[in-house]
Write an enzyme that holds these catalytic residues in place. Structure first.
Site, PDB file in Angstrom:
ATOM      1  N   SER A   1       0.780  -1.100  -0.042  1.00  0.00           N
ATOM      2  CA  SER A   1      -0.001  -0.092  -0.044  1.00  0.00           C
ATOM      3  C   SER A   1       0.781   1.338   0.089  1.00  0.00           C
ATOM      4  O   SER A   1       2.095   1.280   0.732  1.00  0.00           O
ATOM      5  CB  SER A   1      -0.830   0.043   1.117  1.00  0.00           C
ATOM      6  OG  SER A   1      -1.692   1.211   1.282  1.00  0.00           O
TER       7      SER A   1
ATOM      8  N   TYR B   1      -4.385   0.530   9.465  1.00  0.00           N
ATOM      9  CA  TYR B   1      -3.920   0.171   7.967  1.00  0.00           C
ATOM     10  C   TYR B   1      -2.774   0.132   7.715  1.00  0.00           C
ATOM     11  O   TYR B   1      -2.152  -0.616   7.114  1.00  0.00           O
ATOM     12  CB  TYR B   1      -4.952   0.939   7.248  1.00  0.00           C
ATOM     13  CG  TYR B   1      -4.800   0.374   5.602  1.00  0.00           C
ATOM     14  CD1 TYR B   1      -5.364  -0.907   5.180  1.00  0.00           C
ATOM     15  CD2 TYR B   1      -4.221   1.319   4.876  1.00  0.00           C
ATOM     16  CE1 TYR B   1      -4.971  -1.482   4.011  1.00  0.00           C
ATOM     17  CE2 TYR B   1      -3.988   0.678   3.542  1.00  0.00           C
ATOM     18  CZ  TYR B   1      -4.584  -0.610   3.152  1.00  0.00           C
ATOM     19  OH  TYR B   1      -4.336  -1.129   1.780  1.00  0.00           O
TER      20      TYR B   1
ATOM     21  N   LYS C   1       0.274  -2.930   7.152  1.00  0.00           N
ATOM     22  CA  LYS C   1       0.993  -3.105   5.717  1.00  0.00           C
ATOM     23  C   LYS C   1       2.391  -3.230   5.870  1.00  0.00           C
ATOM     24  O   LYS C   1       3.125  -3.531   4.897  1.00  0.00           O
ATOM     25  CB  LYS C   1       0.433  -2.329   4.759  1.00  0.00           C
ATOM     26  CG  LYS C   1      -0.897  -2.453   4.291  1.00  0.00           C
ATOM     27  CD  LYS C   1      -1.180  -3.787   3.778  1.00  0.00           C
ATOM     28  CE  LYS C   1      -2.283  -3.920   2.628  1.00  0.00           C
ATOM     29  NZ  LYS C   1      -2.423  -5.240   1.984  1.00  0.00           N
TER      30      LYS C   1
END
Length: 153
Positions: A93, A106, A110
């Site tokens: 990401s 998030y 990642k």
């Protein structure tokens, strides 16, 4: 390659955060095709819009189960089973390179798998599965087995 071009596909349901299910997925592909030509770790769950101090334990667990644990355990069968010239691809990401408010969980989830491609490539260094390199970007990494060509940029 789709079936119209002479290829074939199979569908196997698997929860990427469960080692046994990823092993079943890998076994099904190996039984059908004999080896892995490509392994892609691409699953992800977003939890955005929460401040870095505004989440609870349940909010924390699910993104890390899927985004971190799932990606890492998906790369393991690739390191064991990818054929000569095959690929292991981790799709990450941009959030890991460009932190933004509301993306703490998030983006953090990642980061762990983003670290893994070089050690996974080192694990592939068996006589018939030698890593020829890795390319890591904010969006992903490609690991190549011996005989593979570097992807064009």
């Amino acid at each position: 390659m789709g079936t119209e071009e002479g290829g074939s596909t199979i569908a196997v349901r698997a929860e990427v955060s469960k080692v046994a299910e990823i092993d079943q997925l890998s076994d099904a592909a190996r039984q059908r095709y004999g080896r892995h030509d490509i392994v892609v770790a691409y699953a992800g769950i977003e939890l955005v819009g929460r401040s870095a101090t505004g989440f609870d334990e349940a909010d924390f667990d699910r993104p890390f189960e899927v985004n971190s644990r799932g990606a890492i355990i998906t790369m393991q069968p690739g390191a064991r089973d990818v054929g000569n010239g095959g690929r292991i691809i981790f799709v990450g990401s941009r959030t890991t390179a460009f932190p933004m408010p509301g993306h703490a969980l998030y983006g953090s989830s990642k980061m762990a798998p983003r670290f893994c491609p070089p050690p996974v490539a080192q694990g592939m260094q068996q006589p018939h599965r030698v890593s020829r390199g890795s390319r890591t970007t904010p969006r992903g990494a490609v690991l190549m087995a011996r005989g593979a060509r570097r992807p064009r940029r």
